[in-house]
Write a protein that holds these residues in place. Structure first.
Motif, PDB file in Angstrom:
ATOM      1  N   MET A   1       0.927  -0.973   0.084  1.00  9.36           N
ATOM      2  CA  MET A   1      -0.048   0.076   0.054  1.00  9.36           C
ATOM      3  C   MET A   1       1.219   1.564   0.063  1.00  9.36           C
ATOM      4  SD  MET A   1      -2.963  -0.191   2.590  1.00  9.36           S
ATOM      5  CE  MET A   1      -4.721  -1.062   1.664  1.00  9.36           C
ATOM      6  N   LYS A   2       1.029   2.092  -1.536  1.00  4.72           N
ATOM      7  CA  LYS A   2       1.474   3.257  -1.202  1.00  4.72           C
ATOM      8  C   LYS A   2       0.474   4.464  -0.895  1.00  4.72           C
ATOM      9  CE  LYS A   2       4.862   2.070  -4.099  1.00  4.72           C
ATOM     10  NZ  LYS A   2       5.844   3.077  -5.275  1.00  4.72           N
ATOM     11  N   ASN A   3       0.955   4.818  -0.079  1.00  6.85           N
ATOM     12  CA  ASN A   3      -0.387   6.310   0.790  1.00  6.85           C
ATOM     13  C   ASN A   3       0.724   6.639   0.680  1.00  6.85           C
ATOM     14  OD1 ASN A   3      -2.398   4.736   1.030  1.00  6.85           O
ATOM     15  ND2 ASN A   3      -1.955   4.653   3.396  1.00  6.85           N
ATOM     16  N   LYS A   4       1.553   7.871  -0.805  1.00  3.96           N
ATOM     17  CA  LYS A   4       1.872   9.059  -0.755  1.00  3.96           C
ATOM     18  C   LYS A   4       1.479   9.886  -0.689  1.00  3.96           C
ATOM     19  CE  LYS A   4       6.729  10.377  -3.219  1.00  3.96           C
ATOM     20  NZ  LYS A   4       7.469   9.538  -3.822  1.00  3.96           N
ATOM     21  N   LEU A   5       1.579  11.340  -0.468  1.00  2.74           N
ATOM     22  CA  LEU A   5       1.249  12.007  -0.573  1.00  2.74           C
ATOM     23  C   LEU A   5       1.930  13.028  -1.288  1.00  2.74           C
ATOM     24  CD1 LEU A   5       0.009  13.402   3.343  1.00  2.74           C
ATOM     25  CD2 LEU A   5      -1.335  12.336   1.533  1.00  2.74           C
ATOM     26  N   ARG A   6       1.215  13.698  -2.248  1.00  4.94           N
ATOM     27  CA  ARG A   6       2.342  14.166  -3.319  1.00  4.94           C
ATOM     28  C   ARG A   6       2.373  15.920  -2.636  1.00  4.94           C
ATOM     29  NH1 ARG A   6      -1.737  14.344  -8.178  1.00  4.94           N
ATOM     30  NH2 ARG A   6       0.409  15.235  -9.360  1.00  4.94           N
ATOM     31  N   GLY A   7       2.678  16.509  -3.068  1.00  2.12           N
ATOM     32  CA  GLY A   7       3.439  17.798  -2.957  1.00  2.12           C
ATOM     33  C   GLY A   7       4.516  17.979  -1.960  1.00  2.12           C
ATOM     34  N   GLY A   8       5.349  16.789  -1.331  1.00  4.36           N
ATOM     35  CA  GLY A   8       5.783  17.040  -0.350  1.00  4.36           C
ATOM     36  C   GLY A   8       7.476  18.257  -0.688  1.00  4.36           C
ATOM     37  N   GLY A   9       7.652  18.641  -1.612  1.00  5.26           N
ATOM     38  CA  GLY A   9       8.454  19.066  -2.208  1.00  5.26           C
ATOM     39  C   GLY A   9       8.381  21.203  -1.685  1.00  5.26           C
ATOM     40  N   PHE A  10       6.579  21.251  -2.212  1.00  4.92           N
ATOM     41  CA  PHE A  10       6.683  22.650  -1.643  1.00  4.92           C
ATOM     42  C   PHE A  10       5.902  22.503  -0.516  1.00  4.92           C
ATOM     43  CE2 PHE A  10       4.534  21.467  -6.163  1.00  4.92           C
ATOM     44  CZ  PHE A  10       4.995  22.605  -6.778  1.00  4.92           C
ATOM     45  N   ARG A  11       6.067  21.479   0.546  1.00  5.20           N
ATOM     46  CA  ARG A  11       5.503  21.642   1.824  1.00  5.20           C
ATOM     47  C   ARG A  11       7.420  22.474   2.731  1.00  5.20           C
ATOM     48  NH1 ARG A  11       2.242  16.589   3.625  1.00  5.20           N
ATOM     49  NH2 ARG A  11       3.992  16.058   1.562  1.00  5.20           N
ATOM     50  N   VAL A  12       8.336  20.761   1.647  1.00  2.00           N
ATOM     51  CA  VAL A  12       9.503  21.397   2.524  1.00  2.00           C
ATOM     52  C   VAL A  12      10.737  22.745   2.205  1.00  2.00           C
ATOM     53  CG1 VAL A  12      11.865  21.162   2.425  1.00  2.00           C
ATOM     54  CG2 VAL A  12       9.883  19.086   2.635  1.00  2.00           C
ATOM     55  N   THR A  13       9.649  23.584   0.599  1.00  3.30           N
ATOM     56  CA  THR A  13      10.062  24.852   0.158  1.00  3.30           C
ATOM     57  C   THR A  13       9.795  25.824   1.313  1.00  3.30           C
ATOM     58  OG1 THR A  13      10.717  24.051  -2.214  1.00  3.30           O
ATOM     59  CG2 THR A  13      10.335  26.446  -1.802  1.00  3.30           C
ATOM     60  N   GLY A  14       7.808  25.613   1.774  1.00  8.72           N
ATOM     61  CA  GLY A  14       6.985  26.657   2.209  1.00  8.72           C
ATOM     62  C   GLY A  14       7.801  26.956   3.781  1.00  8.72           C
ATOM     63  N   LEU A  15       8.182  25.707   4.224  1.00 13.87           N
ATOM     64  CA  LEU A  15       8.985  25.820   5.207  1.00 13.87           C
ATOM     65  C   LEU A  15      10.232  26.131   5.881  1.00 13.87           C
ATOM     66  CD1 LEU A  15       8.559  24.335   8.510  1.00 13.87           C
ATOM     67  CD2 LEU A  15       9.741  22.138   7.961  1.00 13.87           C
ATOM     68  N   ILE A  16      10.496  25.932   5.022  1.00 12.60           N
ATOM     69  CA  ILE A  16      12.391  27.150   4.364  1.00 12.60           C
ATOM     70  C   ILE A  16      12.192  28.117   4.027  1.00 12.60           C
ATOM     71  CG2 ILE A  16      14.686  26.655   3.273  1.00 12.60           C
ATOM     72  CD1 ILE A  16      14.306  24.194   2.528  1.00 12.60           C
ATOM     73  N   LEU A  17      11.339  28.705   3.690  1.00 10.79           N
ATOM     74  CA  LEU A  17      11.153  30.308   3.272  1.00 10.79           C
ATOM     75  C   LEU A  17      10.674  30.860   4.239  1.00 10.79           C
ATOM     76  CD1 LEU A  17       9.915  30.345  -0.287  1.00 10.79           C
ATOM     77  CD2 LEU A  17      11.987  30.772  -0.159  1.00 10.79           C
ATOM     78  N   GLY A  18       9.405  30.004   5.206  1.00 10.10           N
ATOM     79  CA  GLY A  18       8.779  30.831   6.550  1.00 10.10           C
ATOM     80  C   GLY A  18      10.012  30.881   7.514  1.00 10.10           C
ATOM     81  N   ILE A  19      10.769  30.139   7.220  1.00  8.37           N
ATOM     82  CA  ILE A  19      12.622  30.138   8.780  1.00  8.37           C
ATOM     83  C   ILE A  19      12.728  31.257   7.735  1.00  8.37           C
ATOM     84  CG2 ILE A  19      13.880  28.815   9.149  1.00  8.37           C
ATOM     85  CD1 ILE A  19      12.884  26.218   9.391  1.00  8.37           C
ATOM     86  N   VAL A  20      13.182  31.381   6.803  1.00  8.59           N
ATOM     87  CA  VAL A  20      14.447  32.480   6.111  1.00  8.59           C
ATOM     88  C   VAL A  20      13.282  33.934   6.597  1.00  8.59           C
ATOM     89  CG1 VAL A  20      14.684  33.456   4.181  1.00  8.59           C
ATOM     90  CG2 VAL A  20      15.885  31.021   4.830  1.00  8.59           C
TER      91      VAL A  20
END
Length: 52
Positions: A1-20
């Protein structure tokens, strides 16, 4: 079973930009406070007349 969520890169990018953005905001507030303190000190020093 693969329950991979899409958009993981956007979440990481958003987190990094939020921290910056947070770091930049805090840095700006610190520099502003230092500048206001220096301006307050300069009003009472000999060089205060040069800047007015």
């Amino acid at each position: 079973m693969k329950n991979k969520l899409r958009g993981g890169g956007f979440r990481v990018t958003g987190l990094i930009l939020g921290i910056v953005a947070t770091v930049c905001g805090v840095t700006a507030m610190v520099f502003s406070a230092i500048g206001l303190h220096q301006a307050h000190l300069c009003k009472r020093c000999k060089r205060g007349a040069e800047y007015q």
